[in-house]
Structures are given as C-alpha cells and as structure tokens.
Design a protein around this motif. Sequence first.
Motif, PDB file in Angstrom:
ATOM      1  N   THR A   1      15.814  21.981  14.841  1.00 16.11           N
ATOM      2  CA  THR A   1      16.350  22.966  13.895  1.00 16.11           C
ATOM      3  C   THR A   1      17.337  23.888  14.602  1.00 16.11           C
ATOM      4  OG1 THR A   1      14.316  22.908  12.594  1.00 16.11           O
ATOM      5  CG2 THR A   1      15.738  24.845  12.317  1.00 16.11           C
ATOM      6  N   LEU A   2      16.956  24.350  15.768  1.00 16.22           N
ATOM      7  CA  LEU A   2      17.822  25.222  16.557  1.00 16.22           C
ATOM      8  C   LEU A   2      19.105  24.493  16.974  1.00 16.22           C
ATOM      9  CD1 LEU A   2      18.185  27.942  18.017  1.00 16.22           C
ATOM     10  CD2 LEU A   2      17.001  26.960  19.959  1.00 16.22           C
ATOM     11  N   LEU A   3      18.959  23.293  17.503  1.00 15.71           N
ATOM     12  CA  LEU A   3      20.129  22.525  17.948  1.00 15.71           C
ATOM     13  C   LEU A   3      21.054  22.182  16.782  1.00 15.71           C
ATOM     14  CD1 LEU A   3      18.472  20.171  20.579  1.00 15.71           C
ATOM     15  CD2 LEU A   3      20.199  21.913  21.032  1.00 15.71           C
ATOM     16  N   ASN A   4      20.494  21.776  15.659  1.00 19.82           N
ATOM     17  CA  ASN A   4      21.326  21.443  14.500  1.00 19.82           C
ATOM     18  C   ASN A   4      22.073  22.671  13.978  1.00 19.82           C
ATOM     19  OD1 ASN A   4      20.799  18.679  14.490  1.00 19.82           O
ATOM     20  ND2 ASN A   4      18.972  18.923  13.223  1.00 19.82           N
ATOM     21  N   GLY A   5      21.432  23.819  14.006  1.00 22.33           N
ATOM     22  CA  GLY A   5      22.108  25.059  13.600  1.00 22.33           C
ATOM     23  C   GLY A   5      23.266  25.396  14.527  1.00 22.33           C
ATOM     24  N   ARG A   6      23.019  25.275  15.823  1.00 26.29           N
ATOM     25  CA  ARG A   6      24.084  25.551  16.798  1.00 26.29           C
ATOM     26  C   ARG A   6      25.221  24.541  16.665  1.00 26.29           C
ATOM     27  NH1 ARG A   6      21.500  26.007  22.515  1.00 26.29           N
ATOM     28  NH2 ARG A   6      23.673  26.380  23.058  1.00 26.29           N
ATOM     29  N   LEU A   7      24.872  23.267  16.430  1.00 29.09           N
ATOM     30  CA  LEU A   7      25.897  22.237  16.250  1.00 29.09           C
ATOM     31  C   LEU A   7      26.740  22.501  15.001  1.00 29.09           C
ATOM     32  CD1 LEU A   7      23.906  19.104  17.359  1.00 29.09           C
ATOM     33  CD2 LEU A   7      26.135  19.787  18.264  1.00 29.09           C
ATOM     34  N   THR A   8      26.112  22.925  13.928  1.00 33.59           N
ATOM     35  CA  THR A   8      26.840  23.225  12.699  1.00 33.59           C
ATOM     36  C   THR A   8      27.836  24.362  12.934  1.00 33.59           C
ATOM     37  OG1 THR A   8      25.000  22.484  11.326  1.00 33.59           O
ATOM     38  CG2 THR A   8      26.588  23.986  10.294  1.00 33.59           C
ATOM     39  N   ALA A   9      27.379  25.426  13.585  1.00 32.72           N
ATOM     40  CA  ALA A   9      28.265  26.568  13.867  1.00 32.72           C
ATOM     41  C   ALA A   9      29.410  26.158  14.796  1.00 32.72           C
ATOM     42  CB  ALA A   9      27.464  27.713  14.485  1.00 32.72           C
ATOM     43  N   LEU A  10      29.100  25.371  15.803  1.00 32.61           N
ATOM     44  CA  LEU A  10      30.123  24.936  16.757  1.00 32.61           C
ATOM     45  C   LEU A  10      31.138  24.003  16.092  1.00 32.61           C
ATOM     46  CD1 LEU A  10      31.273  24.895  19.608  1.00 32.61           C
ATOM     47  CD2 LEU A  10      29.618  23.118  20.177  1.00 32.61           C
ATOM     48  N   ASN A  11      30.658  23.061  15.281  1.00 32.95           N
ATOM     49  CA  ASN A  11      31.578  22.165  14.577  1.00 32.95           C
ATOM     50  C   ASN A  11      32.499  22.937  13.632  1.00 32.95           C
ATOM     51  OD1 ASN A  11      31.176  19.495  15.556  1.00 32.95           O
ATOM     52  ND2 ASN A  11      29.187  19.466  14.554  1.00 32.95           N
ATOM     53  N   ALA A  12      31.968  23.960  12.982  1.00 29.74           N
ATOM     54  CA  ALA A  12      32.800  24.794  12.107  1.00 29.74           C
ATOM     55  C   ALA A  12      33.868  25.527  12.917  1.00 29.74           C
ATOM     56  CB  ALA A  12      31.929  25.795  11.346  1.00 29.74           C
ATOM     57  N   ARG A  13      33.489  26.012  14.089  1.00 30.09           N
ATOM     58  CA  ARG A  13      34.445  26.732  14.937  1.00 30.09           C
ATOM     59  C   ARG A  13      35.533  25.792  15.435  1.00 30.09           C
ATOM     60  NH1 ARG A  13      34.340  31.986  17.314  1.00 30.09           N
ATOM     61  NH2 ARG A  13      32.920  32.407  15.619  1.00 30.09           N
ATOM     62  N   ILE A  14      35.159  24.586  15.835  1.00 27.11           N
ATOM     63  CA  ILE A  14      36.149  23.608  16.300  1.00 27.11           C
ATOM     64  C   ILE A  14      37.079  23.210  15.152  1.00 27.11           C
ATOM     65  CG2 ILE A  14      36.455  21.241  17.134  1.00 27.11           C
ATOM     66  CD1 ILE A  14      33.903  21.695  18.852  1.00 27.11           C
ATOM     67  N   ALA A  15      36.506  23.016  13.963  1.00 26.71           N
ATOM     68  CA  ALA A  15      37.313  22.619  12.801  1.00 26.71           C
ATOM     69  C   ALA A  15      38.326  23.700  12.423  1.00 26.71           C
ATOM     70  CB  ALA A  15      36.403  22.313  11.619  1.00 26.71           C
ATOM     71  N   SER A  16      37.991  24.964  12.645  1.00 29.12           N
ATOM     72  CA  SER A  16      38.896  26.061  12.280  1.00 29.12           C
ATOM     73  C   SER A  16      39.852  26.445  13.410  1.00 29.12           C
ATOM     74  CB  SER A  16      38.086  27.293  11.866  1.00 29.12           C
ATOM     75  OG  SER A  16      37.433  27.861  12.992  1.00 29.12           O
ATOM     76  N   ALA A  17      39.713  25.805  14.564  1.00 28.19           N
ATOM     77  CA  ALA A  17      40.535  26.158  15.733  1.00 28.19           C
ATOM     78  C   ALA A  17      42.018  25.896  15.480  1.00 28.19           C
ATOM     79  CB  ALA A  17      40.065  25.380  16.953  1.00 28.19           C
ATOM     80  N   LYS A  18      42.830  26.861  15.881  1.00 27.76           N
ATOM     81  CA  LYS A  18      44.288  26.720  15.831  1.00 27.76           C
ATOM     82  C   LYS A  18      44.774  26.752  17.280  1.00 27.76           C
ATOM     83  CE  LYS A  18      44.968  28.821  11.313  1.00 27.76           C
ATOM     84  NZ  LYS A  18      44.763  27.629  10.610  1.00 27.76           N
ATOM     85  N   LEU A  19      45.132  25.590  17.783  1.00 33.09           N
ATOM     86  CA  LEU A  19      45.550  25.458  19.177  1.00 33.09           C
ATOM     87  C   LEU A  19      46.908  26.116  19.391  1.00 33.09           C
ATOM     88  CD1 LEU A  19      44.939  24.208  21.959  1.00 33.09           C
ATOM     89  CD2 LEU A  19      46.153  22.170  21.174  1.00 33.09           C
ATOM     90  N   VAL A  20      46.976  26.991  20.395  1.00 30.25           N
ATOM     91  CA  VAL A  20      48.227  27.636  20.775  1.00 30.25           C
ATOM     92  C   VAL A  20      48.513  27.257  22.220  1.00 30.25           C
ATOM     93  CG1 VAL A  20      49.438  29.825  21.101  1.00 30.25           C
ATOM     94  CG2 VAL A  20      47.805  29.576  19.216  1.00 30.25           C
ATOM     95  N   ASP A  21      49.600  26.566  22.421  1.00 30.28           N
ATOM     96  CA  ASP A  21      49.998  26.162  23.770  1.00 30.28           C
ATOM     97  C   ASP A  21      50.750  27.323  24.407  1.00 30.28           C
ATOM     98  OD1 ASP A  21      50.986  25.045  26.092  1.00 30.28           O
ATOM     99  OD2 ASP A  21      51.622  23.185  25.126  1.00 30.28           O
ATOM    100  N   PRO A  22      50.218  27.891  25.497  1.00 34.38           N
ATOM    101  CA  PRO A  22      50.886  29.030  26.142  1.00 34.38           C
ATOM    102  C   PRO A  22      52.335  28.735  26.545  1.00 34.38           C
ATOM    103  CG  PRO A  22      48.684  28.762  27.022  1.00 34.38           C
ATOM    104  CD  PRO A  22      48.954  27.566  26.145  1.00 34.38           C
TER     105      PRO A  22
END
Length: 174
Positions: free
Chosen positions: A68-89
């Motif tokens: 339950t803990l791992l699946n919750g963390r995975l869900t939050a992390l996948n959402a963060r990766i999906a919303s990531a906007k890559l900025v190349d310095p």
Amino acid sequence: MSRAFTKEDDSLEAPIIPPRPALPAGSPNYVTPTGLEQLRAELAVLEAERTIAEANRENEADRTRQLTLLNGRLTALNARIASAKLVDPRTQPAKEVRFGATVTLVTKSGGQPGMERRFTIVGVDEASVAEGKVAFVAPIARAIQGAKLGKTVTLRLGPKEEVVEVTSITYEVA
C-alpha cells in the motif's frame, strides 16, 4: 462486539505516504535533465522494492501494508514524472538568471557586505540546500530570476533587506 473476536491489525491505521515536495498551485513542474534522471532512478528503485514486497509471503499483513505504501509512492512519483517539463539549461540566456542557472551573489549592503552565496536553481524534487540546489519556487530564486550579470537585486530574507550583486551566471550540463 467483544475485542476477543477482532484481529489486532484491525486497530492499525492506514500507512502514511510521505508527500512529494509541494508545487504552488498552477506552477509548472520544471525539471533539469539531471532532475528527470533522478526521478526515473527513484521510480526504478521503488518498482524493484514493490517486486520484492510482492514476492514476500511470510507475513501477509506486513506485505499488504508495505505494498500500500509503495503503490502510493509510485502513484505520486508517476504523476510527478508525467507533469515534468524538461528545461535544458543550454537553451537559457547566458547572461540572465533563469531556471538551471548556477548563480553567485555578493552582498553589497544589509546582511554581511562581501558575503558570497552560490547556488543552482532547480526543480522542487531535486532541491537540496546541502548540495547548493534551490527550488525555482524558493523566495531567493524568485527574487533573482531575470536578473542580468552585474546587476544588483534587493532581497527580502526575513525581516531585513539585502542588496546583492549577480557576479556569476553559469549553466552547467551534467
């Protein structure tokens, strides 16, 4: 009902899933290439931990709690990766403070004149004061974004104002 007929685990609360660093409402989730690599590496580690937990059949209650803990963390992390906007310095203006910049500030007045600060402006997930990485939403990062090399900026850090000069701007690529 008598407590004699209940399981001990019935009284346990659901596991608390630690939150990811907060993004202000409506703020894009900017990440550097290094930050995106770190998120993907964290994802791989969590998926490996989940695989191990799924295979563990010794204690079903602990297994369920851990999954339950791992699946919750995975869900939050996948959402963060999906919303990531890559900025190349490398695409940022070389003489202006923007996301991904490593900036050196020298205090001119207020605080300790002559004091030097050096930090890199990064995404919220890779921010680490110990490593000199400040989130782009931090007050100091917001105050200096857009400043040009050699210009002075007034910072409000707590109750005092401090005037600093931007003495160096670099965009390092990992």
